[in-house]
Design an enzyme around this catalytic site. Structure first.
Site, mmCIF file in Angstrom:
data_model
loop_
_atom_site.group_PDB
_atom_site.id
_atom_site.type_symbol
_atom_site.label_atom_id
_atom_site.label_comp_id
_atom_site.label_asym_id
_atom_site.label_seq_id
_atom_site.Cartn_x
_atom_site.Cartn_y
_atom_site.Cartn_z
ATOM 1 N N CYS A 10 0.827 -1.205 0.000
ATOM 2 C CA CYS A 10 0.000 0.000 0.000
ATOM 3 C C CYS A 10 0.869 1.266 0.000
ATOM 4 C CB CYS A 10 -0.998 -0.033 1.146
ATOM 5 S SG CYS A 10 -2.363 1.138 0.901
ATOM 6 N N HIS A 135 -3.589 -5.615 0.634
ATOM 7 C CA HIS A 135 -3.049 -5.893 1.963
ATOM 8 C C HIS A 135 -3.042 -7.381 2.324
ATOM 9 C CE1 HIS A 135 -2.781 -1.747 3.485
ATOM 10 N NE2 HIS A 135 -3.769 -1.510 2.641
ATOM 11 N N GLU A 137 -1.198 -8.759 4.532
ATOM 12 C CA GLU A 137 -0.979 -8.866 5.977
ATOM 13 C C GLU A 137 -2.295 -8.824 6.754
ATOM 14 O OE1 GLU A 137 -1.451 -4.457 5.518
ATOM 15 O OE2 GLU A 137 -0.698 -6.082 4.265
#
Length: 173
Positions: A10, A135, A137
């Site tokens: 990001c 994302h 994660e």
């Protein structure tokens, strides 16, 4: 140093794309600019992991996975910098948005930023530096999933755990 690696997600993706002049092999990366929708996009999307030298995606090639998106400036913009043709021909596109049929797409909402060819992740030729806008994660554990098909991801690991296991394996080699 050949034993180091980096992942930009990001805002980290945007930053590393801006620093591409000091990242060996990143000179053809685009800038990441305002989404075609001209809005902040926060949603689940589907991406396909492509064959690339990225150490993060080793063994994940061909996977189509859900991933959270949360950005306003994720459009892979090759208009003033980088070269789409060169990154594609060199196999440096590592992740792309796909539609419900698994085809690369620029169509909204499947591709929330409108990037050409669905491009949303790139790597360097040695695979040690990878950038992507969505994302992973936020979805490495199964309990992070707001939805999962019955019988899938029933254990601890979510769809992106392999990416982090790959990084650990590289670091421990």
């Amino acid at each position: 140093r050949k034993d180091t690696f980096a992942l930009g997600v990001c805002n980290g993706c945007q930053m590393m794309a801006q620093l591409k002049e000091i990242i060996p092999g990143a000179e053809d990366w685009p800038a990441f600019t305002r989404n075609v929708s001209e809005r902040f996009e926060a949603r689940y999307s589907t991406v396909e992991v492509l064959e690339s030298p990225s150490l993060f995606f080793k063994g994940m090639e061909g996977s189509r996975l859900p991933i959270p998106v949360a950005h306003g400036e994720g459009f892979a913009d090759f208009a003033n910098t980088g070269s789409r043709l060169r990154v594609e021909n060199a196999g440096l596109v590592s992740v792309r948005f796909v539609d419900n049929y698994g085809a690369a797409t620029e169509r909204y909402p499947f591709n929330p930023n409108g990037s050409p060819g669905g491009i949303t992740g790139l790597t360097t030729p040695d695979g040690r530096v990878t950038i992507l806008m969505p994302h992973p994660e936020r979805l490495f554990r199964a309990v992070q999933m707001s939805y999962r098909p019955r019988g899938m991801f029933n254990g601890e690991a979510g769809p992106w755990m392999r990416m982090f296991e790959n990084a650990r394996a590289f670091a421990g080699r």
